[in-house]
Design an enzyme around this catalytic site. Structure first.
Site, mmCIF file in Angstrom:
data_model
loop_
_atom_site.group_PDB
_atom_site.id
_atom_site.type_symbol
_atom_site.label_atom_id
_atom_site.label_comp_id
_atom_site.label_asym_id
_atom_site.label_seq_id
_atom_site.Cartn_x
_atom_site.Cartn_y
_atom_site.Cartn_z
ATOM 1 C CG HIS A 86 -2.062 -0.994 1.057
ATOM 2 N ND1 HIS A 86 -3.120 -1.070 1.944
ATOM 3 C CD2 HIS A 86 -2.299 -1.957 0.118
ATOM 4 C CE1 HIS A 86 -3.949 -2.031 1.570
ATOM 5 N NE2 HIS A 86 -3.467 -2.583 0.470
ATOM 6 C CD GLU A 112 -2.138 4.099 3.108
ATOM 7 O OE1 GLU A 112 -1.763 3.464 2.098
ATOM 8 O OE2 GLU A 112 -3.257 3.951 3.613
ATOM 9 C CB CYS A 117 -6.469 -0.772 5.031
ATOM 10 S SG CYS A 117 -4.737 -1.291 5.067
ATOM 11 C CB CYS A 161 -2.025 1.222 6.034
ATOM 12 S SG CYS A 161 -1.544 0.447 4.478
#
Length: 206
Positions: free
Chosen positions: A81, A83, A109, A112
């Site tokens: 992801h 991040e 999410c 993360c």
């Protein structure tokens, strides 16, 4: 309008970063800053050296192609992801993220979010809410993120139409000069009164 706000500026940068994403499902970009200075950026995509879903065409998704449902997506998805990729970029180059702020095109999410806390992120700003088919789970994690004592700010931000239109004009234009160049061989008289007036008015603004 003079220029975008800091929130708009960093969110627009995150949207530009997302253009590098190699995920066909949803392109996401992240920018981590501290004191309005960029520390790291990231977008969602496969790890270094791994194949990208975009390499197989615009409609390919590995975990969907093998029938992995939403609950198993982290076990089979090729992408890391945005991040986390931003956090990893900072770690790779020895950049501390203590008391930093995240700007992301998508709400983090749950996985993360935990990494952001561990990295020292204290403010999270996002453009779009994270929505899965499990709305109760989404709401549960949103409540946790909003109430976590490690996070000082957890807020949804947006880009105004005016700033968006300005950015589109900038992207479509060149960096050509808009005012005539001055000739260094020509000597001119400095308008002291104009300079003094500018400095005086600037103090009132700043």
């Amino acid at each position: 309008m003079n220029r975008p706000s800091w929130h708009e500026y960093f969110l627009m940068l995150a949207k530009l970063v997302s253009a590098r994403s190699t995920c066909n499902s949803r392109k996401t970009g992240a920018v981590i800053v501290r004191n309005n200075r960029i520390l790291a950026t990231g977008y969602n995509g496969a790890v270094h050296g791994a194949p990208h879903c975009t390499d197989r065409g615009p409609n390919f998704c590995l975990r969907r192609s093998i029938g992995a449902h939403d609950g198993d997506k982290y076990n089979y998805c090729l992408s890391s992801h945005a991040e986390v990729n931003a956090i990893d970029q900072a770690a790779r180059f020895g950049i501390s993220l203590e008391n930093a702020s995240l700007y992301c095109t998508l709400e983090p999410c749950n996985w993360c979010f935990k990494q952001l806390i561990q990295a020292g992120i204290r403010e999270i700003y996002y453009e779009e809410a994270y929505e899965s088919k499990n709305r109760e789970f989404d709401l549960y994690w949103r409540q946790i993120m909003e109430s976590d004592e490690n996070i000082q700010v957890f807020d949804k931000v947006s880009i105004s139409d005016e700033s968006r239109e300005m950015m589109l004009r900038v992207l479509q234009s060149s960096s050509a000069r808009t005012m005539a160049a001055t000739d260094p061989s020509e000597s001119g008289n400095i308008q002291i009164s104009e300079l003094q007036s500018f400095v005086k008015n600037s103090k009132k603004v700043f």
